[in-house]
Design an enzyme around this catalytic site. Structure first.
Site, short mmCIF file in Angstrom:
data_model
loop_
_atom_site.label_atom_id
_atom_site.label_comp_id
_atom_site.label_asym_id
_atom_site.label_seq_id
_atom_site.Cartn_x
_atom_site.Cartn_y
_atom_site.Cartn_z
N TYR A 1 0.84 -1.19 0.00
CA TYR A 1 0.00 0.00 0.00
C TYR A 1 0.88 1.24 0.00
CZ TYR A 1 -3.78 -3.19 1.47
OH TYR A 1 -4.70 -4.22 1.53
N LYS B 1 -0.98 -7.92 -2.95
CA LYS B 1 -2.35 -7.46 -2.72
C LYS B 1 -2.29 -5.96 -2.84
CE LYS B 1 -5.84 -7.51 0.81
NZ LYS B 1 -6.21 -7.67 2.16
P1 FBP Z 1 -10.75 -4.87 3.11
O1 FBP Z 1 -11.24 -5.67 1.92
O2 FBP Z 1 -11.76 -4.85 4.21
O3 FBP Z 1 -10.29 -3.50 2.68
O4 FBP Z 1 -9.51 -5.65 3.67
C1 FBP Z 1 -8.29 -5.62 3.02
C2 FBP Z 1 -7.22 -5.10 3.94
O5 FBP Z 1 -5.96 -5.13 3.30
C3 FBP Z 1 -7.12 -5.81 5.25
O6 FBP Z 1 -6.33 -6.97 5.17
C4 FBP Z 1 -6.55 -4.75 6.12
O7 FBP Z 1 -6.94 -4.88 7.45
C5 FBP Z 1 -7.16 -3.52 5.58
O8 FBP Z 1 -7.49 -3.75 4.23
C6 FBP Z 1 -6.24 -2.35 5.65
O9 FBP Z 1 -6.97 -1.21 5.35
P2 FBP Z 1 -6.33 0.21 5.18
O10 FBP Z 1 -6.09 0.39 3.73
O11 FBP Z 1 -7.38 1.14 5.70
O12 FBP Z 1 -5.06 0.26 5.99
#
Ligand code: FBP
Length: 249
Positions: free
Chosen positions: A142, A173
């Site tokens: 991310y 992911k």
């Molecule tokens: P979601 O499908 O609910 O978004 O989950 C995916 C995820 O990567 C989770 O594994 C993690 O807890 C969350 O999103 C992290 O979210 P953020 O982008 O707000 O940090």
């Protein structure tokens, strides 16, 4: 890592994973209600919804994992409380994940964070340890932090996907870019590393979310690793079936 040692959720074409680590990442009052606050319900959704894997932190896995769906243990994590440049450190060893029955490990890297080097190096070690035990290492990548203006642009999402390849991830992911054509650049940049879309907050309608998933499939992605868009749905198992039709179309 030899592909034949990889878990079925990465070798058998498309795949859908159910993520449930939001209790740590966001806190229960942000994401959960009276029902989905119970990890036992998520385990049930994972098996009734025929997910290819379920993602838990070790504490939830220790108490609630029942072996019915392949387990991926998320081995780093953070809360939403600290401010400043994001960092998520390892909280579970590969040995511990294996002893819980994990068939894969997951690790989040905040690409672009002022502290990214700590996560890159920690993931590097984790990837080697996981492969020694025959487990795939899945990188949640991310882009985040003061240096990142737009975390879903075509360029930054492709950078995240490519970073996964360069770091030896078996799957990445990543966030959706908004359309299949821009997302396909991320899939190409991953050069064979499996690409899962991260779900994000619950979309206004089921179709809004399923349209994104269609874009992922059209772009050549492997599938989804999704949480809120399934277990926040009023009928999570029915939603999982709709998802399955799109992912395996
Ligand atoms: P979601 O499908 O609910 O978004 O989950 C995916 C995820 O990567 C989770 O594994 C993690 O807890 C969350 O999103 C992290 O979210 P953020 O982008 O707000 O940090």
């Amino acid at each position: 890592m030899k592909r034949d040692r990889m878990a079925p959720f990465l070798t058998e074409g498309r795949s859908m994973l159910l993520a449930y680590d939001q209790g740590l990442e966001h806190g229960p009052s942000t994401d959960f209600d009276e029902k989905n606050v119970d990890p036992a319900l998520i385990m049930e959704i994972a098996s009734k919804g025929r997910f290819n894997g379920v993602v838990f932190q070790k504490g939830v896995a220790e108490r609630f994992y029942d072996g019915k769906v392949p387990l991926i243990v998320k081995v780093n994590g953070k809360t939403s409380l600290p401010k400043g440049e994001p960092i998520s450190r390892q909280v579970c060893s590969v040995e511990q994940a294996v002893s819980l029955g994990a068939k894969g490990v997951g690790y989040t890297i905040y690409l672009g964070s002022g502290l990214e080097s700590e996560m890159l190096s920690e993931f590097g070690r984790l990837q080697e340890q996981a492969h020694e035990k025959g487990l795939p290492a899945i990188a949640w990548i991310y882009p985040r932090g003061a240096a990142v203006q737009n975390d879903t642009s075509k360029e930054i999402v492709a950078y995240a996907a490519r970073a996964g390849l360069e770091l030896g991830a078996d799957a990445v992911k990543i966030k959706y870019t908004g359309d299949a054509s821009s997302f396909s650049w991320a899939v190409k940049s991953a050069a064979g590393v499996r690409v899962f879309m991260s779900g994000g907050p619950k979309a206004p309608t089921d179709d809004d979310f399923l349209d994104q998933v269609k874009g992922v499939v059209q772009a050549g992605g492997t599938g989804v690793a999704v949480g809120r868009n399934v277990w926040q749905n009023s009928d999570p198992v029915a939603m999982a079936e709709k998802l399955r039709k799109v992912v395996f179309s």
